[in-house]
Design an enzyme around this catalytic site. Sequence first.
Site, PDB file in Angstrom:
ATOM      1  N   LEU A  17       5.370  11.104  10.867  1.00  0.00           N
ATOM      2  CA  LEU A  17       3.994  11.169  11.373  1.00  0.00           C
ATOM      3  C   LEU A  17       3.145  10.038  10.782  1.00  0.00           C
ATOM      4  O   LEU A  17       2.293   9.460  11.452  1.00  0.00           O
ATOM      5  CB  LEU A  17       3.359  12.525  11.028  1.00  0.00           C
ATOM      6  CG  LEU A  17       1.953  12.738  11.598  1.00  0.00           C
ATOM      7  CD1 LEU A  17       1.950  12.689  13.117  1.00  0.00           C
ATOM      8  CD2 LEU A  17       1.358  14.061  11.118  1.00  0.00           C
ATOM      9  N   ILE A 432     -10.434  -2.045  -9.665  1.00  0.00           N
ATOM     10  CA  ILE A 432      -9.842  -0.885 -10.348  1.00  0.00           C
ATOM     11  C   ILE A 432      -8.377  -1.120 -10.721  1.00  0.00           C
ATOM     12  O   ILE A 432      -7.804  -0.371 -11.511  1.00  0.00           O
ATOM     13  CB  ILE A 432     -10.013   0.379  -9.477  1.00  0.00           C
ATOM     14  CG1 ILE A 432     -11.481   0.557  -9.080  1.00  0.00           C
ATOM     15  CG2 ILE A 432      -9.509   1.632 -10.148  1.00  0.00           C
ATOM     16  CD1 ILE A 432     -12.452   0.617 -10.254  1.00  0.00           C
ATOM     17  N   GLY A 433      -7.763  -2.151 -10.174  1.00  0.00           N
ATOM     18  CA  GLY A 433      -6.411  -2.483 -10.623  1.00  0.00           C
ATOM     19  C   GLY A 433      -5.510  -2.978  -9.524  1.00  0.00           C
ATOM     20  O   GLY A 433      -5.066  -4.126  -9.539  1.00  0.00           O
ATOM     21  N   GLU A 485      -1.091  -5.034  -9.845  1.00  0.00           N
ATOM     22  CA  GLU A 485      -0.148  -3.904  -9.795  1.00  0.00           C
ATOM     23  C   GLU A 485       0.936  -4.047  -8.724  1.00  0.00           C
ATOM     24  O   GLU A 485       1.391  -3.051  -8.140  1.00  0.00           O
ATOM     25  CB  GLU A 485      -0.904  -2.565  -9.619  1.00  0.00           C
ATOM     26  CG  GLU A 485      -1.879  -2.279 -10.748  1.00  0.00           C
ATOM     27  CD  GLU A 485      -2.599  -0.937 -10.641  1.00  0.00           C
ATOM     28  OE1 GLU A 485      -2.069  -0.009 -10.014  1.00  0.00           O
ATOM     29  OE2 GLU A 485      -3.708  -0.824 -11.205  1.00  0.00           O
ATOM     30  N   ARG A 516      -1.161   9.100   3.871  1.00  0.00           N
ATOM     31  CA  ARG A 516      -0.708   8.636   2.555  1.00  0.00           C
ATOM     32  C   ARG A 516       0.077   9.705   1.810  1.00  0.00           C
ATOM     33  O   ARG A 516      -0.369  10.851   1.698  1.00  0.00           O
ATOM     34  CB  ARG A 516      -1.901   8.208   1.702  1.00  0.00           C
ATOM     35  CG  ARG A 516      -2.672   7.066   2.302  1.00  0.00           C
ATOM     36  CD  ARG A 516      -1.847   5.808   2.242  1.00  0.00           C
ATOM     37  NE  ARG A 516      -2.480   4.724   2.995  1.00  0.00           N
ATOM     38  CZ  ARG A 516      -2.023   3.493   3.020  1.00  0.00           C
ATOM     39  NH1 ARG A 516      -0.910   3.169   2.382  1.00  0.00           N
ATOM     40  NH2 ARG A 516      -2.640   2.571   3.715  1.00  0.00           N
ATOM     41  N   ASP A 600      -6.030   4.849 -16.664  1.00  0.00           N
ATOM     42  CA  ASP A 600      -6.530   5.639 -15.536  1.00  0.00           C
ATOM     43  C   ASP A 600      -6.322   7.127 -15.747  1.00  0.00           C
ATOM     44  O   ASP A 600      -5.220   7.567 -16.067  1.00  0.00           O
ATOM     45  CB  ASP A 600      -5.785   5.241 -14.246  1.00  0.00           C
ATOM     46  CG  ASP A 600      -6.151   3.837 -13.793  1.00  0.00           C
ATOM     47  OD1 ASP A 600      -7.309   3.430 -13.989  1.00  0.00           O
ATOM     48  OD2 ASP A 600      -5.273   3.154 -13.225  1.00  0.00           O
ATOM     49  N   HIS A 696     -11.254   3.647   0.908  1.00  0.00           N
ATOM     50  CA  HIS A 696     -10.273   4.385   1.716  1.00  0.00           C
ATOM     51  C   HIS A 696     -10.439   4.120   3.182  1.00  0.00           C
ATOM     52  O   HIS A 696      -9.790   4.744   4.023  1.00  0.00           O
ATOM     53  CB  HIS A 696     -10.379   5.880   1.403  1.00  0.00           C
ATOM     54  CG  HIS A 696     -10.145   6.131  -0.051  1.00  0.00           C
ATOM     55  ND1 HIS A 696     -11.176   6.232  -0.952  1.00  0.00           N
ATOM     56  CD2 HIS A 696      -9.003   6.228  -0.761  1.00  0.00           C
ATOM     57  CE1 HIS A 696     -10.665   6.397  -2.158  1.00  0.00           C
ATOM     58  NE2 HIS A 696      -9.359   6.406  -2.075  1.00  0.00           N
TER      59      HIS A 696
HETATM   60  C1  LIG Z   1      -5.018   7.145  -6.221  1.00  0.00           C
HETATM   61  N1  LIG Z   1      -4.312   8.220  -5.621  1.00  0.00           N
HETATM   62  C2  LIG Z   1      -3.061   8.606  -6.004  1.00  0.00           C
HETATM   63  C3  LIG Z   1      -2.751   9.971  -6.035  1.00  0.00           C
HETATM   64  N2  LIG Z   1      -1.551  10.390  -6.444  1.00  0.00           N
HETATM   65  C4  LIG Z   1      -0.628   9.500  -6.820  1.00  0.00           C
HETATM   66  N3  LIG Z   1       0.556   9.910  -7.248  1.00  0.00           N
HETATM   67  N4  LIG Z   1      -0.864   8.173  -6.780  1.00  0.00           N
HETATM   68  C5  LIG Z   1      -2.061   7.691  -6.373  1.00  0.00           C
HETATM   69  O1  LIG Z   1      -2.243   6.471  -6.349  1.00  0.00           O
HETATM   70  N5  LIG Z   1      -3.680  10.863  -5.687  1.00  0.00           N
HETATM   71  C6  LIG Z   1      -5.037  10.497  -5.368  1.00  0.00           C
HETATM   72  C7  LIG Z   1      -5.166   9.122  -4.892  1.00  0.00           C
HETATM   73  C8  LIG Z   1      -4.937   8.962  -3.401  1.00  0.00           C
HETATM   74  N6  LIG Z   1      -3.618   8.934  -3.003  1.00  0.00           N
HETATM   75  C9  LIG Z   1      -2.867   7.922  -2.543  1.00  0.00           C
HETATM   76  C10 LIG Z   1      -1.598   8.323  -2.392  1.00  0.00           C
HETATM   77  C11 LIG Z   1      -0.670   7.474  -1.857  1.00  0.00           C
HETATM   78  C12 LIG Z   1      -1.020   6.219  -1.472  1.00  0.00           C
HETATM   79  C13 LIG Z   1      -0.024   5.336  -0.849  1.00  0.00           C
HETATM   80  O2  LIG Z   1      -0.328   4.245  -0.472  1.00  0.00           O
HETATM   81  N7  LIG Z   1       1.217   5.796  -0.658  1.00  0.00           N
HETATM   82  C14 LIG Z   1       2.206   5.041   0.016  1.00  0.00           C
HETATM   83  C15 LIG Z   1       3.547   5.168  -0.664  1.00  0.00           C
HETATM   84  C16 LIG Z   1       3.573   4.411  -1.948  1.00  0.00           C
HETATM   85  C17 LIG Z   1       4.969   4.178  -2.444  1.00  0.00           C
HETATM   86  O3  LIG Z   1       5.481   4.922  -3.233  1.00  0.00           O
HETATM   87  N8  LIG Z   1       5.630   3.180  -1.933  1.00  0.00           N
HETATM   88  C18 LIG Z   1       6.958   2.825  -2.323  1.00  0.00           C
HETATM   89  C19 LIG Z   1       7.963   3.154  -1.261  1.00  0.00           C
HETATM   90  C20 LIG Z   1       7.705   2.442   0.020  1.00  0.00           C
HETATM   91  C21 LIG Z   1       8.561   3.004   1.146  1.00  0.00           C
HETATM   92  O4  LIG Z   1       8.026   3.497   2.098  1.00  0.00           O
HETATM   93  N9  LIG Z   1       9.872   2.901   1.063  1.00  0.00           N
HETATM   94  C22 LIG Z   1      10.737   3.335   2.116  1.00  0.00           C
HETATM   95  C23 LIG Z   1      12.009   2.505   2.061  1.00  0.00           C
HETATM   96  C24 LIG Z   1      11.726   1.094   2.403  1.00  0.00           C
HETATM   97  C25 LIG Z   1      12.991   0.303   2.478  1.00  0.00           C
HETATM   98  O5  LIG Z   1      13.998   0.708   1.894  1.00  0.00           O
HETATM   99  O6  LIG Z   1      12.978  -0.733   3.123  1.00  0.00           O
HETATM  100  C26 LIG Z   1      11.139   4.794   1.964  1.00  0.00           C
HETATM  101  O7  LIG Z   1      11.214   5.265   0.837  1.00  0.00           O
HETATM  102  O8  LIG Z   1      11.383   5.419   2.997  1.00  0.00           O
HETATM  103  C27 LIG Z   1       6.968   1.341  -2.612  1.00  0.00           C
HETATM  104  O9  LIG Z   1       6.002   0.672  -2.221  1.00  0.00           O
HETATM  105  O10 LIG Z   1       7.923   0.860  -3.237  1.00  0.00           O
HETATM  106  C28 LIG Z   1       2.310   5.523   1.439  1.00  0.00           C
HETATM  107  O11 LIG Z   1       2.775   4.683   2.224  1.00  0.00           O
HETATM  108  O12 LIG Z   1       1.951   6.656   1.749  1.00  0.00           O
HETATM  109  C29 LIG Z   1      -2.308   5.795  -1.629  1.00  0.00           C
HETATM  110  C30 LIG Z   1      -3.251   6.648  -2.185  1.00  0.00           C
HETATM  111  N1  HCS Z   2      -5.296   1.482 -11.162  1.00  0.00           N
HETATM  112  C1  HCS Z   2      -5.070   2.286  -9.998  1.00  0.00           C
HETATM  113  C2  HCS Z   2      -5.989   3.448  -9.974  1.00  0.00           C
HETATM  114  C3  HCS Z   2      -5.974   4.234  -8.724  1.00  0.00           C
HETATM  115  S1  HCS Z   2      -6.683   5.788  -8.894  1.00  0.00           S
HETATM  116  C4  HCS Z   2      -5.247   1.458  -8.758  1.00  0.00           C
HETATM  117  O1  HCS Z   2      -6.025   0.520  -8.822  1.00  0.00           O
HETATM  118  O2  HCS Z   2      -4.626   1.726  -7.742  1.00  0.00           O
HETATM  119 ZN    ZN Z   3      -8.775   5.845  -8.088  1.00  0.00          ZN
END
Ligand SMILES: CN1c2c(nc(N)[nH]c2=O)NC[C@@H]1CNc1ccc(C(=O)N[C@@H](CCC(=O)N[C@@H](CCC(=O)N[C@@H](CCC(=O)O)C(=O)O)C(=O)O)C(=O)O)cc1
Ligand code: HCS
Ligand code: ZN
Length: 758
Positions: A17, A432-433, A485, A516, A600, A696
């Site tokens: 999705l 923020i990073g 990062e 996400r 953080d 966001h």
């Molecule tokens: C700041 N926030 C966070 C929260 N919680 C966390 N644990 N981390 C956070 O940063 N909570 C509150 C807030 C808001 N939340 C988010 C949460 C998630 C995202 C986000 O952008 N998520 C990405 C996934 C990030 C990630 O882990 N990426 C990996 C894997 C990438 C991928 O899709 N790989 C594929 C394989 C690809 C291949 O093999 O070719 C797979 O696994 O299927 C990476 O980058 O390496 C998302 O896309 O949802 C933002 C804010």
């Molecule tokens: N240093 C992190 C904080 C997210 S809450 C970032 O910049 O993504």
């Molecule tokens: Zn944050």
Amino acid sequence: MKTSVIGFPRVGTLRELKFASEKYFRKETGAEELLKEARRLRKTHWTVQKEAGIDYIPCNGFSFYDTVLDTAVLLGIVPKRYQELNLSALDTYFAMARGYQGESGDVKALAMKKWFNTNYHYIVPEAEDDTKIALVGEKLWEEYEEAKALGIETKPVLTGPYTLLKLCRYTGSKTADDFTDAVIAAYQQVLEKCAAHRIMWLQLDEPALVRDLSKEDIALFHKIYENVLPCKKTVRILLQTYFGDVRDIYKDLTELPFDGIGLDFIEGKETVHLIEKYGFPKDKLLFAGLVNGKNIWRNHYDRTLNQLQQLTGKGIQTVLSTSCSLLHVPYTVKHETKLSEKYLDYFAFAEEKLSELRELSGFAENPSYTQESAYKKNSALFVADRDCKNAAVKKRLSEVTEKDYVRLPKRSERQQLQKETFHLPQFPTTTIGSFPQTKDVKQNRAAFRKGEITEQEYTAFNKKKIAECIKKQEEIGLDVLVHGEYERNDMVEYFGEALGGFLFTEKAWVQSYGTRCVKPPVIWGDVYREKPMTVAWSVYAQSLTDKVMKGMLTGPVTILNWSFPREDISIKESISQIALAIRDEVLDLEANGIRMIQIDEAALREKLPLRRSDWDTEYLDFAIPAFRLTHSGVRPETQIHTHMCYSEFTDIIPAIDAMDADVITFEASRSDLQILSALRENHFETEVGPGVYDIHSPRVPSVEEIVQVLEKMLTQIEPDKLWVNPDCGLKTRGIPETEASLINMVQAAKQIRVAHSK
Ligand SMILES: CN1c2c(nc(N)[nH]c2=O)NC[C@@H]1CNc1ccc(C(=O)N[C@@H](CCC(=O)N[C@@H](CCC(=O)N[C@@H](CCC(=O)O)C(=O)O)C(=O)O)C(=O)O)cc1
Ligand SMILES: N[C@@H](CCS)C(=O)O
Ligand SMILES: [Zn+2]
């Protein structure tokens, strides 16, 4: 014994999705294709539950973004600014969720907040004075009929009227009281329509009941349900609660004409006592939330079966249920190819929890269940000690003393010293990073993970990105820089992968908000730092610039809260172990020339008990000291930053100040800067950077808009304490909007410096 599921994940086992929605956002596909994918996913999820033998299968839990937003739309709670865009219904919905900037107008997204004590975020509905709350949507019935056409009888789920009224923001002069009658009328219509569709059970989710309730809250609840329930006709109503117990209203619930009451036996500390004290009516069904919907550990069958026996022994008609929606756990362990059975045997994700429900319900009616192999297999897990202890970690923790929690000299003295050390302009600008995690960044990581490139190639790519990122920040004119990062998949998973004691998964995705997702690491054993985790990246980044480079870490509370925690030791002990590991990294960064370090604590508030009476003793008393333990060893000149997002902070401001950071940046732009006056009232001492724009959404804030926000901040915050920054990391944004926004932000800071020069 029958079984029930409160809610099921919706993003797809492989996040289908997410990918379909993001394609639609990028205009690479049309709405029809997105709707088709949504139908396919709903069918899959219902079928999995049906095949697992679940009796009460939820529907209307599907959502393109968030189910609270869905409820708002169903009831016409759509602020005028979104209606005036004149977009399709789907695009109006996405405009509310994500903001909109295009040919039809320019509007910010609705506020987004943490969903109770989880890492899921809901969209906050906004009721304006002229909002007419009334049933206008069809989604619930369309999904019910869709499932029915597949031969699956479902139990529609809807945010309950009490919780909805409590979660709404009232932007005008009206309050919840002014909308209560309209909400009652709308839910009366919902019930009537459910009856017309011959729906057997409707689940009304009322998690707001597990908070402390005032007399007025209880009166409001009575008023709502005494008016709504008479309209149920043939529909049976399940009043579903989760994330705690309903001690303030239990007796009332049992006396109202609900047909079923869903109680949480996992997080509800008082649930069993309430039943013992007040009994449970024989004519209602008790949906007993005994299979944990939040953790990933196998259910302890023996314990659960004992609890079920206690209930049925009292003559209570019991349905075995999850403790909350399974939205908060990944889909299935089947996709985990790298973890050995030694670990996987202990895991139960959503699909495995369905099997647990079925097995337990069978055992509950089988007097010789102890002879069953599934029961024996389960029991064996809880007999032997898990291999997870580390004597050195235990010893180190036992040697921590009171002084390790105190940083010297006191903050006011440090602030002076740091001003002289860093020579930053008034209203320093920073971020923020994280910087945009563009396709190439993710591909580099994926290629390294799959062994397609060498470590040198992987590192060289990230170094190139860091160099570009620093050059860009210098061009934009930011004062305090970050490395971007690029090496991090996620701010918690990255540290989970680097620390000893953690396990990490391949596909165990959990939805965090909208499209996400996160892949929380699993705390399996005692935690320790095996090797430096961020030092090389930060040192390299600092070597490229004369400006100050912030080192970037995630704090112990956030690492714990965004991981799947152990249950054999206390949260306090786990957080303390992580704090010592982060302390090592902080001291290593400092020893290697990094003079500002951001730790953080985005999730500081997440596990704050939902009841205020438990805040200090059960959380803040150890969470705040754990943060201090990470940084108390640094020199006075080393500036410690922290960052928080997505939470209500107003009621824990003294605790945040007691973290003793030098600077805190936090999310504020989506919540109308309400926190600012609270900071002033609480004599907040830490320097602050309330986010000046919402990251966001792809929307670019104008210079004027940011200047206005800063002026508003300056009415509450002393000028020498204010920082200028976005409200969170930039990883989810594209490069063009990021640069445009930061250019405007720096420009706004310059204007404010002129206007407020000393
Ligand atoms: C700041 N926030 C966070 C929260 N919680 C966390 N644990 N981390 C956070 O940063 N909570 C509150 C807030 C808001 N939340 C988010 C949460 C998630 C995202 C986000 O952008 N998520 C990405 C996934 C990030 C990630 O882990 N990426 C990996 C894997 C990438 C991928 O899709 N790989 C594929 C394989 C690809 C291949 O093999 O070719 C797979 O696994 O299927 C990476 O980058 O390496 C998302 O896309 O949802 C933002 C804010
Ligand atoms: N240093 C992190 C904080 C997210 S809450 C970032 O910049 O993504
Ligand atoms: Zn944050």
